[in-house]
Design a protein around this motif. Structure first.
Motif, PDB file in Angstrom:
ATOM      1  N   GLU A 166      23.606  46.779  -7.407  1.00 54.98           N
ATOM      2  CA  GLU A 166      24.342  45.624  -8.178  1.00 54.98           C
ATOM      3  C   GLU A 166      23.891  45.592  -9.567  1.00 54.98           C
ATOM      4  O   GLU A 166      24.841  45.701 -10.583  1.00 54.98           O
ATOM      5  N   HIS A 167      22.665  46.160  -9.948  1.00 55.65           N
ATOM      6  CA  HIS A 167      22.165  46.179 -11.429  1.00 55.65           C
ATOM      7  C   HIS A 167      21.339  47.408 -11.576  1.00 55.65           C
ATOM      8  O   HIS A 167      20.879  47.979 -10.713  1.00 55.65           O
ATOM      9  N   PHE A 168      21.372  47.679 -12.803  1.00 55.58           N
ATOM     10  CA  PHE A 168      20.433  48.752 -13.306  1.00 55.58           C
ATOM     11  C   PHE A 168      19.113  48.145 -13.739  1.00 55.58           C
ATOM     12  O   PHE A 168      19.273  47.211 -14.814  1.00 55.58           O
ATOM     13  N   TRP A 169      17.910  48.374 -13.330  1.00 55.87           N
ATOM     14  CA  TRP A 169      16.593  48.025 -13.858  1.00 55.87           C
ATOM     15  C   TRP A 169      15.709  49.203 -13.573  1.00 55.87           C
ATOM     16  O   TRP A 169      15.267  49.466 -12.525  1.00 55.87           O
ATOM     17  N   TYR A 170      14.962  49.634 -14.721  1.00 55.80           N
ATOM     18  CA  TYR A 170      14.269  50.883 -14.690  1.00 55.80           C
ATOM     19  C   TYR A 170      13.076  50.691 -13.837  1.00 55.80           C
ATOM     20  O   TYR A 170      12.235  49.689 -14.169  1.00 55.80           O
ATOM     21  N   SER A 171      12.496  51.175 -12.899  1.00 55.13           N
ATOM     22  CA  SER A 171      11.665  51.314 -12.040  1.00 55.13           C
ATOM     23  C   SER A 171      10.743  52.461 -11.899  1.00 55.13           C
ATOM     24  O   SER A 171      11.149  53.000 -11.079  1.00 55.13           O
ATOM     25  N   ASN A 172       9.673  52.407 -12.357  1.00 53.40           N
ATOM     26  CA  ASN A 172       8.470  53.500 -12.173  1.00 53.40           C
ATOM     27  C   ASN A 172       8.139  53.497 -10.577  1.00 53.40           C
ATOM     28  O   ASN A 172       7.726  54.208  -9.975  1.00 53.40           O
ATOM     29  N   ALA A 173       8.063  51.956 -10.218  1.00 52.49           N
ATOM     30  CA  ALA A 173       7.420  52.028  -8.927  1.00 52.49           C
ATOM     31  C   ALA A 173       8.391  52.497  -7.756  1.00 52.49           C
ATOM     32  O   ALA A 173       7.958  53.038  -6.845  1.00 52.49           O
ATOM     33  N   GLY A 174       9.608  52.245  -8.090  1.00 53.53           N
ATOM     34  CA  GLY A 174      10.661  53.020  -7.175  1.00 53.53           C
ATOM     35  C   GLY A 174      10.623  54.451  -6.913  1.00 53.53           C
ATOM     36  O   GLY A 174      10.760  55.103  -5.814  1.00 53.53           O
ATOM     37  N   TYR A 175      10.311  55.142  -8.140  1.00 47.99           N
ATOM     38  CA  TYR A 175      10.079  56.467  -8.121  1.00 47.99           C
ATOM     39  C   TYR A 175       8.666  57.047  -7.430  1.00 47.99           C
ATOM     40  O   TYR A 175       8.625  58.076  -6.828  1.00 47.99           O
ATOM     41  N   GLN A 176       7.713  55.970  -7.701  1.00 47.59           N
ATOM     42  CA  GLN A 176       6.487  56.257  -6.849  1.00 47.59           C
ATOM     43  C   GLN A 176       6.961  56.210  -5.066  1.00 47.59           C
ATOM     44  O   GLN A 176       6.451  57.157  -4.645  1.00 47.59           O
ATOM     45  N   LEU A 177       7.883  55.325  -5.018  1.00 45.36           N
ATOM     46  CA  LEU A 177       8.186  55.324  -3.428  1.00 45.36           C
ATOM     47  C   LEU A 177       8.809  56.724  -3.071  1.00 45.36           C
ATOM     48  O   LEU A 177       8.578  57.088  -1.920  1.00 45.36           O
ATOM     49  N   LEU A 178       9.719  57.157  -3.864  1.00 43.61           N
ATOM     50  CA  LEU A 178      10.403  58.191  -3.674  1.00 43.61           C
ATOM     51  C   LEU A 178       9.515  59.345  -3.332  1.00 43.61           C
ATOM     52  O   LEU A 178       9.621  60.160  -2.332  1.00 43.61           O
ATOM     53  N   GLY A 179       8.337  59.606  -4.201  1.00 34.92           N
ATOM     54  CA  GLY A 179       7.188  60.443  -3.917  1.00 34.92           C
ATOM     55  C   GLY A 179       6.644  60.550  -2.601  1.00 34.92           C
ATOM     56  O   GLY A 179       6.463  61.558  -1.981  1.00 34.92           O
ATOM     57  N   TYR A 180       6.223  59.162  -2.243  1.00 35.67           N
ATOM     58  CA  TYR A 180       5.498  58.984  -0.880  1.00 35.67           C
ATOM     59  C   TYR A 180       6.582  59.295   0.166  1.00 35.67           C
ATOM     60  O   TYR A 180       6.169  59.687   1.197  1.00 35.67           O
ATOM     61  N   ALA A 181       7.879  58.994   0.059  1.00 40.45           N
ATOM     62  CA  ALA A 181       8.921  59.368   1.132  1.00 40.45           C
ATOM     63  C   ALA A 181       8.968  60.873   1.104  1.00 40.45           C
ATOM     64  O   ALA A 181       9.028  61.527   2.292  1.00 40.45           O
TER      65      ALA A 181
END
Length: 536
Positions: A166-181
């Protein structure tokens, strides 16, 4: 990581026909000569490395400054720098390779790959696609669990404000999750995933997929601006998460650029299918695709990077067949970067943010606050600023680009934050919950008494911080980082809990607690504990 919280994108304007376009001949050579002159004429001692490539080979490498200022070690094309958030595109590439293999579905809930991930939400599940495009609704950064898989658990109590996408909000935490996935899918540590899938196939032999102590002597020394304006060594910390842990140099990054200019093809075969590459460069929201900002109708991919004093910029233009990497180990000269990129790609330079380090006299003046209380700021005999109040003069020292303070006074530490009007002159000064306006102008509204226990400085221990200041500007509660940058108005959601006023959908939140002697002793910033510290 405070540096990664400063995620202001370097936005490129609309691409126009250019002298540097593919096949530009003499015009391109003129553009490259101009860029080289800009770099060699740059000011300051910190390093600036710029490398430009076409589809086949590097066509310019220029260097300025020092990899180590104290030891006067000149920076060269082979000097290694951390590239910060440019690393996100590597994570996106690796995951889209797994999508090509049928092992990763961007539209699937990320919990398919991380079963212990769940947030308190009635919205649709957070997907890999929403994480890669910064539309998941997760907060930007949890410094206390960066590079730690506990992040997955730490987000369990988080409640998104909006549905994914729905919205854009820059998230380093989100990319850290992608690494763990990615680790769960590939059954190996994320740095080894990047090494096997990207670095080795592209021959990026000088690139390391994580920042660790063994590299410290093999990299440039990084620098940040001290409160007084001097360059000092930036805090060092190890980082291994997928949001920003890559160390590289100019030749390796131009090899990465050539793979992107070829839309995922390499001399040894495809790194990415055309379908996966096309999906990566398709904007989702706010002109961001998967790991890249997107400009010129999908023809240009770019990203900035900032971590531990290092600053980087990376861009490729698919139509012009040009790529550029800018690497540095100190505060970025955004005006120079804007000029370099505009000259290469033929864009009109956009106004850069005002990051002027204003002189002492620009802060001078008489300001009036609540109840007619007056402060007079003048340049002192030592050249620094002083404040006169009630006939007493207090010398101040710089605490940031727009802040001055005193550490030891009978009233405790004092911090004065200055705000400028449209013409650049100081119009207001804030101390705690009191706002002072230039003498002769209308008074500012007063702050609610409930803000008084909250104002002050809060810090988290450790190299990554963060450290923030809470104060009231007029009737609004505000937060700035300790260098007095990025003033953000806050609004109260529930008693003692605040969010950013704008945008209203921002997932960041703050809560104050543990009041002692009339002062809140702890601030939770997205759940990260910061504690009151008696410093200006």
């Amino acid at each position: 990581m405070t540096r990664l919280l400063l995620f202001l994108a370097f936005v490129i304007g609309a691409i126009a026909p250019t002298a540097a376009k593919e096949g530009g001949g003499a015009d391109r050579e003129a553009a490259l000569a101009d860029i080289r002159a800009m770099i060699e004429g740059a000011s300051g001692d910190s390093a600036l490395i710029v490398s430009i490539t076409d589809r086949d080979r590097p066509i310019l490498v220029a260097a300025h400054g020092y990899a180590d200022i104290d030891r006067r070690i000149a920076a060269t094309a082979d000097t290694r720098f951390a590239i910060g958030s440019i690393s996100k595109s590597f994570a996106a590439v690796a995951l889209m390779q797994m999508a090509d293999e049928g092992r990763f579905d961007p539209e699937a809930p990320i919990a398919r790959y991380l079963p212990d991930f769940h947030v308190r939400s009635s919205y649709a599940p957070i997907t890999g696609a929403s994480l890669m495009s910064h539309t998941s609704g997760l907060p930007n950064y949890l410094a206390n669990v960066a590079s730690m898989r506990f992040l997955v658990t730490a987000l369990s109590d988080f409640e998104p404000r909006y549905a994914p996408g729905e919205h854009f909000w820059y998230s380093n935490a989100g990319y850290q999750l992608l690494g763990y996935a990615a680790e769960a899918i590939d059954r190996r540590p994320f740095p080894l995933i990047v090494q096997r899938r990207i670095l080795d196939p592209l021959g990026m032999t000088a690139t390391a997929p994580q920042i660790d102590d063994r590299l410290r002597r093999q990299m440039a020394t990084s620098y940040e601006r001290a409160p007084g304006g001097d360059l000092v060594a930036a805090p060092w910390f190890e980082h291994i998460a997928a949001d920003g842990a890559i160390v590289s140099n100019a030749p390796d990054m131009t090899a990465y650029a050539r793979m992107l200019l070829a839309r995922g093809r390499t001399a040894k075969g495809r790194l990415l299918s055309d379908r996966a590459f096309s999906r990566m460069i398709t904007p989702v929201r706010d002109d961001y695709g998967y790991g890249f900002d997107i400009a010129d109708h999908g023809k240009m991919l770019f990203h900035t990077g900032s971590i531990a004093g290092f600053q980087a910029y990376f861009a490729v233009h698919l139509e012009q067949g040009l790529g550029i990497v800018i690497l540095g180990n100190g505060p970025a000269d955004r005006v120079l970067r804007e000029r370099i990129v505009a000259r290469l790609f033929g864009t009109a330079p956009r106004p850069a943010p005002d990051l002027t380090w204003h002189g002492v006299t620009s802060f001078a003046g008489r300001f009036v606050g609540p109840g007619g209380r007056a402060l007079k700021f003048v340049r002192g005999p030592s050249g620094d600023l002083t404040v006169e109040e009630g006939g007493k003069v207090l010398p101040l020292s710089r605490i940031g680009r727009e802040g001055w303070g005193a550490h030891l006074t009978p009233a405790g530490p004092r911090a004065f934050l200055f705000f400028r009007g449209p013409l650049g002159a100081v119009s207001e000064v804030v101390e705690g919950d009191a706002t002072f306006v230039r003498a002769g102008t209308a008074p500012a509204p007063g702050a609610p008494p409930s803000y008084r226990p909250l104002v002050g400085r809060y810090s988290a221990h450790g190299e990554e911080g963060p450290s923030v200041r809470i104060y009231a500007r007029g009737a609004k509660l505000m937060m700035s980082y300790a260098d007095s940058s990025l003033p953000m108005p806050l609004v109260e959601d529930t008693t003692g809990r605040f969010r950013f006023e704008s945008p209203a959908f921002s997932p960041e939140w703050l809560r104050f607690d543990t009041v002692a002697d009339g002062k809140a002793q702890r601030l939770l910033l997205n759940g990260v504990p910061l504690y009151r510290i008696e410093l200006p």
